[in-house]
Write an enzyme that holds these catalytic residues in place. Structure first.
Site, PDB file in Angstrom:
ATOM      1  N   TYR A   1      -2.649   5.545  -6.905  1.00  0.00           N
ATOM      2  CA  TYR A   1      -1.351   5.028  -6.431  1.00  0.00           C
ATOM      3  C   TYR A   1      -0.219   5.982  -6.801  1.00  0.00           C
ATOM      4  CZ  TYR A   1       3.053   2.454  -6.689  1.00  0.00           C
ATOM      5  OH  TYR A   1       4.377   2.085  -6.578  1.00  0.00           O
TER       6      TYR A   1
ATOM      7  N   LYS B   1       2.268   8.352  -4.464  1.00  0.00           N
ATOM      8  CA  LYS B   1       3.733   8.221  -4.442  1.00  0.00           C
ATOM      9  C   LYS B   1       4.379   9.556  -4.833  1.00  0.00           C
ATOM     10  CE  LYS B   1       6.033   5.087  -3.783  1.00  0.00           C
ATOM     11  NZ  LYS B   1       6.617   4.529  -2.516  1.00  0.00           N
TER      12      LYS B   1
ATOM     13  N   THR C   1       8.627   5.239  -7.537  1.00  0.00           N
ATOM     14  CA  THR C   1       8.307   4.532  -8.785  1.00  0.00           C
ATOM     15  C   THR C   1       8.410   5.460 -10.001  1.00  0.00           C
ATOM     16  OG1 THR C   1       6.401   3.613  -9.973  1.00  0.00           O
ATOM     17  CG2 THR C   1       5.889   5.022  -8.144  1.00  0.00           C
ATOM     18  N   ASP C   2       8.610   4.869 -11.184  1.00  0.00           N
ATOM     19  CA  ASP C   2       8.596   5.687 -12.405  1.00  0.00           C
ATOM     20  C   ASP C   2       7.180   6.127 -12.760  1.00  0.00           C
ATOM     21  OD1 ASP C   2       7.556   3.249 -13.264  1.00  0.00           O
ATOM     22  OD2 ASP C   2       8.881   3.048 -15.000  1.00  0.00           O
ATOM     23  N   GLU C   3       6.166   5.565 -12.072  1.00  0.00           N
ATOM     24  CA  GLU C   3       4.777   5.923 -12.411  1.00  0.00           C
ATOM     25  C   GLU C   3       4.456   7.375 -12.039  1.00  0.00           C
ATOM     26  OE1 GLU C   3       1.757   2.996 -11.732  1.00  0.00           O
ATOM     27  OE2 GLU C   3       3.209   1.368 -11.764  1.00  0.00           O
TER      28      GLU C   3
ATOM     29  N   PHE D   1       7.403  -7.430  -1.322  1.00  0.00           N
ATOM     30  CA  PHE D   1       8.108  -8.055  -2.446  1.00  0.00           C
ATOM     31  C   PHE D   1       9.532  -7.500  -2.585  1.00  0.00           C
ATOM     32  CE2 PHE D   1       8.582  -7.467  -7.238  1.00  0.00           C
ATOM     33  CZ  PHE D   1       9.285  -8.641  -7.408  1.00  0.00           C
TER      34      PHE D   1
ATOM     35  N   ASP E   1       3.191   0.160  12.325  1.00  0.00           N
ATOM     36  CA  ASP E   1       2.579   0.944  11.242  1.00  0.00           C
ATOM     37  C   ASP E   1       3.343   2.263  11.142  1.00  0.00           C
ATOM     38  OD1 ASP E   1       0.933   2.578   9.694  1.00  0.00           O
ATOM     39  OD2 ASP E   1      -0.923   1.796  10.578  1.00  0.00           O
TER      40      ASP E   1
ATOM     41  N   ASP F   1       7.589  -3.240   9.636  1.00  0.00           N
ATOM     42  CA  ASP F   1       6.523  -3.552   8.692  1.00  0.00           C
ATOM     43  C   ASP F   1       5.210  -3.762   9.451  1.00  0.00           C
ATOM     44  OD1 ASP F   1       6.678  -4.900   5.530  1.00  0.00           O
ATOM     45  OD2 ASP F   1       4.844  -5.091   6.692  1.00  0.00           O
TER      46      ASP F   1
ATOM     47  N   THR G   1       0.587  -5.792   6.260  1.00  0.00           N
ATOM     48  CA  THR G   1      -0.706  -5.757   5.566  1.00  0.00           C
ATOM     49  C   THR G   1      -0.813  -7.068   4.788  1.00  0.00           C
ATOM     50  OG1 THR G   1       0.202  -4.850   3.529  1.00  0.00           O
ATOM     51  CG2 THR G   1      -0.454  -3.247   5.236  1.00  0.00           C
TER      52      THR G   1
ATOM     53  N   GLY H   1      -7.782   5.032 -17.121  1.00  0.00           N
ATOM     54  CA  GLY H   1      -6.580   5.862 -16.968  1.00  0.00           C
ATOM     55  C   GLY H   1      -5.281   5.109 -17.165  1.00  0.00           C
TER      56      GLY H   1
ATOM     57  N   GLU I   1       1.350   1.164   0.106  1.00  0.00           N
ATOM     58  CA  GLU I   1       0.336   0.432  -0.648  1.00  0.00           C
ATOM     59  C   GLU I   1       0.783   0.530  -2.096  1.00  0.00           C
ATOM     60  OE1 GLU I   1      -2.231  -1.355   0.246  1.00  0.00           O
ATOM     61  OE2 GLU I   1      -2.098  -0.961   2.392  1.00  0.00           O
TER      62      GLU I   1
HETATM   63  P1  NAD Z   1       4.512  -4.569  -1.547  1.00  0.00           P
HETATM   64  O1  NAD Z   1       3.076  -4.154  -1.623  1.00  0.00           O
HETATM   65  O2  NAD Z   1       4.893  -5.948  -1.976  1.00  0.00           O
HETATM   66  O3  NAD Z   1       5.036  -4.413  -0.034  1.00  0.00           O
HETATM   67  C1  NAD Z   1       4.720  -3.312   0.768  1.00  0.00           C
HETATM   68  C2  NAD Z   1       5.143  -3.625   2.184  1.00  0.00           C
HETATM   69  O4  NAD Z   1       4.835  -2.469   3.002  1.00  0.00           O
HETATM   70  C3  NAD Z   1       4.369  -4.808   2.801  1.00  0.00           C
HETATM   71  O5  NAD Z   1       5.253  -5.651   3.502  1.00  0.00           O
HETATM   72  C4  NAD Z   1       3.380  -4.146   3.758  1.00  0.00           C
HETATM   73  O6  NAD Z   1       3.049  -4.951   4.877  1.00  0.00           O
HETATM   74  C5  NAD Z   1       4.154  -2.895   4.178  1.00  0.00           C
HETATM   75  N1  NAD Z   1       3.271  -1.787   4.600  1.00  0.00           N
HETATM   76  C6  NAD Z   1       2.157  -1.329   3.959  1.00  0.00           C
HETATM   77  N2  NAD Z   1       1.597  -0.334   4.672  1.00  0.00           N
HETATM   78  C7  NAD Z   1       2.383  -0.156   5.772  1.00  0.00           C
HETATM   79  C8  NAD Z   1       2.342   0.744   6.886  1.00  0.00           C
HETATM   80  N3  NAD Z   1       1.350   1.637   7.011  1.00  0.00           N
HETATM   81  N4  NAD Z   1       3.312   0.666   7.829  1.00  0.00           N
HETATM   82  C9  NAD Z   1       4.314  -0.253   7.715  1.00  0.00           C
HETATM   83  N5  NAD Z   1       4.383  -1.138   6.703  1.00  0.00           N
HETATM   84  C10 NAD Z   1       3.440  -1.084   5.737  1.00  0.00           C
HETATM   85  O7  NAD Z   1       5.314  -3.463  -2.350  1.00  0.00           O
HETATM   86  P2  NAD Z   1       6.619  -3.624  -3.260  1.00  0.00           P
HETATM   87  O8  NAD Z   1       6.209  -4.046  -4.619  1.00  0.00           O
HETATM   88  O9  NAD Z   1       7.620  -4.415  -2.518  1.00  0.00           O
HETATM   89  O10 NAD Z   1       7.094  -2.108  -3.350  1.00  0.00           O
HETATM   90  C11 NAD Z   1       7.937  -1.556  -2.350  1.00  0.00           C
HETATM   91  C12 NAD Z   1       8.173  -0.080  -2.666  1.00  0.00           C
HETATM   92  O11 NAD Z   1       8.763   0.058  -3.948  1.00  0.00           O
HETATM   93  C13 NAD Z   1       6.896   0.739  -2.686  1.00  0.00           C
HETATM   94  O12 NAD Z   1       7.165   1.985  -2.079  1.00  0.00           O
HETATM   95  C14 NAD Z   1       6.590   0.904  -4.171  1.00  0.00           C
HETATM   96  O13 NAD Z   1       5.912   2.120  -4.405  1.00  0.00           O
HETATM   97  C15 NAD Z   1       7.983   0.922  -4.758  1.00  0.00           C
HETATM   98  N6  NAD Z   1       8.089   0.423  -6.135  1.00  0.00           N
HETATM   99  C16 NAD Z   1       7.546  -0.786  -6.489  1.00  0.00           C
HETATM  100  C17 NAD Z   1       7.716  -1.241  -7.803  1.00  0.00           C
HETATM  101  C18 NAD Z   1       7.186  -2.611  -8.225  1.00  0.00           C
HETATM  102  O14 NAD Z   1       7.286  -2.953  -9.402  1.00  0.00           O
HETATM  103  N7  NAD Z   1       6.665  -3.430  -7.319  1.00  0.00           N
HETATM  104  C19 NAD Z   1       8.395  -0.477  -8.733  1.00  0.00           C
HETATM  105  C20 NAD Z   1       8.934   0.743  -8.323  1.00  0.00           C
HETATM  106  C21 NAD Z   1       8.779   1.176  -7.024  1.00  0.00           C
END
Ligand code: NAD
Length: 350
Positions: A159, A163, A133-135, A11, A58, A32, A35, A291, A83
């Site tokens: 999760y 992180k 993340t802020d989490e 995303f 991976d 990527d 997954t 939680g 993830e």
């Molecule tokens: P997402 O789950 O939509 O996308 C994750 C991507 O990583 C996918 O394309 C997946 O195929 C790839 N991936 C997963 N495991 C992999 C591996 N072992 N090797 C290579 N690629 C792999 O996640 P997102 O929402 O786009 O979040 C991206 C980053 O931003 C993450 O690190 C997340 O912790 C962080 N984040 C997300 C948010 C949110 O609101 N979505 C907020 C703050 C931070």
């Protein structure tokens, strides 16, 4: 400049790739694993660019990560692969430990060896940008407190704990080996190409199909929402202008209770796709997540003051764009919901 982006089919990663190809001269290598969360259809508008390359790898596979680094010779790495869904981490934490912790460790080690072999300005200017993340900060009790870059870590879910672990590894690689790292911790994102297991796209698509709109508990959990394109621009700002060793919090100044978010979505849908029965009548409550953090809120003043980044979208404009995008791209949503985006790529041998 050549950027290696991990998780570029996800995303936020796909928003970063689209932003960089569309707004800068930089080249992008998207690494990527694909997954369930990775969707190359989110990159259709940039995948034909000569400045874009894709590697299905991976991050836990050291030999393959080494190969990609040597072959593509990036000037910086933006690490988004993870993830990312809290509910999935509660049902099955193993993949979160593997990708978020072991995968980040593997990527750091591969990067360290690659970076140490660079010379001159290429070595000095190299950056490893870890997207978090802020989490990791846990939740906030009071209504006025904000997460700052020095808030102690107190993660609650598998999760956020995974992180938090990866953030510690990244800082340790900087302190111990001198790797020039940057870390960003961002609030909840929303916007186009959001996987429909997450609250905002789930509510929009369920509402359009007349299905119940599930709300955890009383829906009084507070999140700080940021439009994904604003996050993508913030990340590019940090990787190009940020000071190595620094952490930057990123947020949208949009603290909303989940129930308010759902009400706004229902009202926006009512305006853009009116129907006789108000969408709000579809709201139903489900048992709260174990939680479940009560409130997250980000103090984003450091990135604003030091790097000049501010969000361009308000919650209202961002939500409107998101609902309109879903209405205009129901085929993308449909292909994610029925799984055809995955079946076809398996069929094509990817
Ligand atoms: P997402 O789950 O939509 O996308 C994750 C991507 O990583 C996918 O394309 C997946 O195929 C790839 N991936 C997963 N495991 C992999 C591996 N072992 N090797 C290579 N690629 C792999 O996640 P997102 O929402 O786009 O979040 C991206 C980053 O931003 C993450 O690190 C997340 O912790 C962080 N984040 C997300 C948010 C949110 O609101 N979505 C907020 C703050 C931070």
């Amino acid at each position: 400049m050549k950027l290696l982006i991990t998780g570029g089919a996800g995303f936020i990663g796909s928003a970063v790739v689209r932003y960089i190809i569309g707004n800068t001269d930089a080249e992008v290598v998207n690494l990527d694993k694909l997954t369930y969360a990775g969707n190359l259809e989110s990159l259709a508008e940039v995948s034909g660019s000569e400045r874009y390359a894709f590697e299905q790898v991976d991050i836990c596979n050291r030999a393959e990560v080494d190969r990609v680094l040597v072959q593509h010779q990036p000037d910086a790495i933006m690490h988004l692969a993870a993830e990312s869904h809290v509910d999935r981490s509660i049902d099955g934490p193993a993949a979160f430990i593997e990708t978020n912790i072991v995968g980040t460790y593997t990527l750091l080690e591969a990067t360290r060896h690659y970076w140490q072999a660079l010379e001159g300005e290429r070595k000095t200017n190299f950056r490893f940008h870890h997207i978090s993340t802020d989490e990791v900060y846990g939740d906030l009790e009071g209504t006025d407190d904000l997460f700052t870059e020095t808030t102690p870590y107190a993660p609650s879910s598998p999760y956020s704990a995974s992180k938090a672990s990866s953030d510690h590894l990244v800082r340790a690689w900087q302190r111990t080996y001198g790797l020039p790292v940057l870390i960003t911790n961002c609030s909840n994102n929303y916007g186009p190409y959001h996987f429909p297991e997450k609250l905002i796209p789930l509510v929009i698509l369920n509402a359009l199909e007349g299905k119940p709109l599930p709300i955890y508990g009383k829906g009084d959990q507070i999140r700080d929402w940021l439009y994904v394109a604003d996050h993508a621009r913030a990340l590019y700002t940090v990787v190009t202008k940020g000071k190595p060793g620094e952490t930057y919090n990123i947020g949208g100044h949009n603290e909303k209770q989940n129930i308010e978010v759902v009400h706004t979505l229902c009202d926006t849908l009512q305006e853009l796709r009116p129907q006789a029965m108000p969408y709000r009548e579809l709201i139903t409550t489900v048992k709260d997540r174990p939680g479940h953090d009560k409130r997250y809120a980000i103090d984003a003043s450091k990135i604003e003051k030091e790097l000049g980044w501010v969000p361009q979208e308000t919650f209202e404009t961002g939500i409107r764009k998101t609902v309109q995008w879903c209405l205009d791209n129901l085929d993308w949503c449909q292909r994610v919901q029925d799984g055809s985006y995955q079946r076809e790529r398996l069929g094509s041998g990817e």
